[in-house]
Design a protein around this motif. Structure first.
Motif, PDB file in Angstrom:
ATOM      1  N   LEU A 117     125.184  26.771   7.488  1.00 16.21           N
ATOM      2  CA  LEU A 117     124.705  25.501   6.963  1.00 16.21           C
ATOM      3  C   LEU A 117     124.017  24.691   8.068  1.00 16.21           C
ATOM      4  N   THR A 118     124.577  24.682   9.274  1.00 14.28           N
ATOM      5  CA  THR A 118     123.948  23.926  10.364  1.00 14.28           C
ATOM      6  C   THR A 118     122.581  24.508  10.725  1.00 14.28           C
ATOM      7  N   SER A 119     122.446  25.828  10.701  1.00 11.71           N
ATOM      8  CA  SER A 119     121.141  26.447  10.983  1.00 11.71           C
ATOM      9  C   SER A 119     120.131  26.107   9.892  1.00 11.71           C
ATOM     10  N   PHE A 120     120.576  26.116   8.647  1.00 11.70           N
ATOM     11  CA  PHE A 120     119.716  25.774   7.513  1.00 11.70           C
ATOM     12  C   PHE A 120     119.213  24.332   7.635  1.00 11.70           C
ATOM     13  N   ILE A 121     120.124  23.411   7.904  1.00 11.77           N
ATOM     14  CA  ILE A 121     119.746  21.997   8.062  1.00 11.77           C
ATOM     15  C   ILE A 121     118.769  21.839   9.219  1.00 11.77           C
ATOM     16  N   SER A 122     119.018  22.525  10.325  1.00 15.74           N
ATOM     17  CA  SER A 122     118.116  22.454  11.488  1.00 15.74           C
ATOM     18  C   SER A 122     116.740  23.015  11.166  1.00 15.74           C
ATOM     19  N   ARG A 123     116.684  24.099  10.400  1.00 11.88           N
ATOM     20  CA  ARG A 123     115.384  24.684  10.032  1.00 11.88           C
ATOM     21  C   ARG A 123     114.570  23.714   9.193  1.00 11.88           C
ATOM     22  N   VAL A 124     115.209  23.124   8.177  1.00 13.87           N
ATOM     23  CA  VAL A 124     114.503  22.163   7.324  1.00 13.87           C
ATOM     24  C   VAL A 124     114.090  20.935   8.151  1.00 13.87           C
ATOM     25  N   GLY A 125     114.982  20.476   9.024  1.00 11.40           N
ATOM     26  CA  GLY A 125     114.648  19.348   9.897  1.00 11.40           C
ATOM     27  C   GLY A 125     113.508  19.659  10.842  1.00 11.40           C
ATOM     28  N   GLY A 126     113.464  20.879  11.346  1.00 10.87           N
ATOM     29  CA  GLY A 126     112.363  21.292  12.206  1.00 10.87           C
ATOM     30  C   GLY A 126     111.033  21.246  11.473  1.00 10.87           C
ATOM     31  N   TRP A 127     111.047  21.656  10.210  1.00 10.58           N
ATOM     32  CA  TRP A 127     109.816  21.561   9.409  1.00 10.58           C
ATOM     33  C   TRP A 127     109.400  20.093   9.265  1.00 10.58           C
ATOM     34  N   LEU A 128     110.360  19.255   8.949  1.00 11.33           N
ATOM     35  CA  LEU A 128     110.080  17.826   8.768  1.00 11.33           C
ATOM     36  C   LEU A 128     109.492  17.235  10.049  1.00 11.33           C
ATOM     37  N   ASP A 129     110.073  17.568  11.182  1.00 14.28           N
ATOM     38  CA  ASP A 129     109.636  17.003  12.462  1.00 14.28           C
ATOM     39  C   ASP A 129     108.286  17.532  12.947  1.00 14.28           C
ATOM     40  N   THR A 130     107.796  18.594  12.354  1.00 10.91           N
ATOM     41  CA  THR A 130     106.517  19.147  12.802  1.00 10.91           C
ATOM     42  C   THR A 130     105.367  18.839  11.839  1.00 10.91           C
ATOM     43  N   ARG A 131     105.557  17.919  10.935  1.00  9.32           N
ATOM     44  CA  ARG A 131     104.450  17.508  10.059  1.00  9.32           C
ATOM     45  C   ARG A 131     103.437  16.720  10.879  1.00  9.32           C
ATOM     46  N   PRO A 132     102.155  16.826  10.529  1.00 11.41           N
ATOM     47  CA  PRO A 132     101.124  16.066  11.250  1.00 11.41           C
ATOM     48  C   PRO A 132     101.435  14.575  11.206  1.00 11.41           C
ATOM     49  N   ALA A 133     101.362  13.912  12.335  1.00 10.09           N
ATOM     50  CA  ALA A 133     101.774  12.509  12.439  1.00 10.09           C
ATOM     51  C   ALA A 133     100.591  11.542  12.432  1.00 10.09           C
ATOM     52  N   ASP A 134      99.704  11.664  11.466  1.00 10.06           N
ATOM     53  CA  ASP A 134      98.625  10.684  11.337  1.00 10.06           C
ATOM     54  C   ASP A 134      99.189   9.435  10.684  1.00 10.06           C
ATOM     55  N   ASP A 135      98.767   8.281  11.128  1.00 11.28           N
ATOM     56  CA  ASP A 135      99.296   7.023  10.612  1.00 11.28           C
ATOM     57  C   ASP A 135      99.092   6.924   9.111  1.00 11.28           C
ATOM     58  N   GLY A 136     100.175   6.709   8.399  1.00  8.06           N
ATOM     59  CA  GLY A 136     100.106   6.503   6.960  1.00  8.06           C
ATOM     60  C   GLY A 136      99.973   7.766   6.143  1.00  8.06           C
ATOM     61  N   SER A 137     100.065   8.954   6.735  1.00  2.00           N
ATOM     62  CA  SER A 137      99.929  10.192   5.982  1.00  2.00           C
ATOM     63  C   SER A 137     101.008  10.307   4.918  1.00  2.00           C
ATOM     64  N   ARG A 138     100.578  10.697   3.738  1.00  2.00           N
ATOM     65  CA  ARG A 138     101.518  10.915   2.636  1.00  2.00           C
ATOM     66  C   ARG A 138     101.623  12.415   2.377  1.00  2.00           C
ATOM     67  N   ILE A 139     102.847  12.845   2.220  1.00  2.00           N
ATOM     68  CA  ILE A 139     103.145  14.253   1.994  1.00  2.00           C
ATOM     69  C   ILE A 139     104.064  14.346   0.794  1.00  2.00           C
ATOM     70  N   VAL A 140     103.840  15.348  -0.051  1.00  2.82           N
ATOM     71  CA  VAL A 140     104.778  15.649  -1.126  1.00  2.82           C
ATOM     72  C   VAL A 140     105.204  17.099  -0.941  1.00  2.82           C
ATOM     73  N   ALA A 141     106.492  17.357  -1.146  1.00  6.98           N
ATOM     74  CA  ALA A 141     107.028  18.708  -1.009  1.00  6.98           C
ATOM     75  C   ALA A 141     107.970  18.988  -2.168  1.00  6.98           C
ATOM     76  N   VAL A 142     107.634  19.982  -2.974  1.00  9.91           N
ATOM     77  CA  VAL A 142     108.510  20.418  -4.062  1.00  9.91           C
ATOM     78  C   VAL A 142     109.434  21.467  -3.472  1.00  9.91           C
ATOM     79  N   ALA A 143     110.722  21.251  -3.587  1.00  6.00           N
ATOM     80  CA  ALA A 143     111.670  22.158  -2.932  1.00  6.00           C
ATOM     81  C   ALA A 143     112.921  22.339  -3.779  1.00  6.00           C
ATOM     82  N   GLU A 144     113.641  23.367  -3.455  1.00  9.66           N
ATOM     83  CA  GLU A 144     114.924  23.610  -4.108  1.00  9.66           C
ATOM     84  C   GLU A 144     115.861  22.441  -3.816  1.00  9.66           C
ATOM     85  N   PRO A 145     116.752  22.109  -4.729  1.00 14.58           N
ATOM     86  CA  PRO A 145     117.690  21.007  -4.473  1.00 14.58           C
ATOM     87  C   PRO A 145     118.448  21.158  -3.154  1.00 14.58           C
TER      88      PRO A 145
END
Length: 194
Positions: A117-145
């Motif tokens: 579970l900790t590896s899974f949370i870290s993987r998802v968090g790593g994806w979140l932290d590597t999104r392009p950081a342009d000011d005001g960028s909006r992102i939508v992600a459809v994902a499993e619950p």
């Protein structure tokens, strides 16, 4: 510079009691009907500059039905459940009760031979932290619950055990705002109708 990431939980592919680990089934009829009912609220999210989804059939179908044309992201896949893949929790418990107990009690354990579970949370968090950081960028992600739950635990810097206390219903949304490692949960108000 900040991002606005809205997660949309995929529509269902089975009843809650029949949910399986790493379920690759497509949307069922009830799931399609739920998407149609929720579309007026969720279609506007297609205006996001970046649109992603988990690589599962139901996440892709949900995103496509809402007009997102999402790009599948391997990092947003469900937790790797090893030899329990395709099992319901009840089936795993019937086969390996002590292993399931260990997995539920210790977020670092992976008695199924997959991902903890900790590896899974870290993987998802790593994806979140590597999104392009342009000011005001909006992102939508459809994902499993499960992926939405992992993103919340990561963003809030909660203990991994908090994962089990988050209920993510199909087609529900959560929005996180921030940047790499600094995320806030944003709750929206419901529009008032006259």
């Amino acid at each position: 510079m900040h991002l606005r990431v809205t997660f949309v939980a995929a529509a269902r592919s089975s009843s809650l009691l029949a949910e399986r680990f790493e379920d690759d089934r497509p949307l069922d009829q009830a799931g399609w009907e739920e998407v149609q009912r929720a579309a007026p609220e969720l279609v506007p999210l297609a205006a996001a500059e970046l649109r992603y989804c988990s690589p599962t059939p139901r996440s892709r179908a949900t995103g496509d039905a809402l007009g997102y044309a999402p790009l599948a992201q391997p990092a947003l896949r469900d937790c790797d459940m090893g030899r329990w893949r395709g099992f319901t929790l009840g089936e795993a418990m019937a086969r390996e009760p002590s292993a399931v107990d260990a997995w539920l009690a210790d977020p670092r354990s992976a008695p199924h031979g997959g991902e903890s579970l900790t590896s899974f949370i870290s993987r998802v968090g790593g994806w979140l932290d590597t999104r392009p950081a342009d000011d005001g960028s909006r992102i939508v992600a459809v994902a499993e619950p499960s992926v939405v739950r992992a993103a919340l635990v990561y963003a809030l810097k909660a203990q991994p055990s908090a994962y089990w206390n988050i209920d993510v219903r199909p087609l529900s949304t959560i929005t996180l705002t921030g940047v790499n490692g600094r995320w806030n949960l944003r709750l929206e108000s419901v529009p008032q109708h006259a």
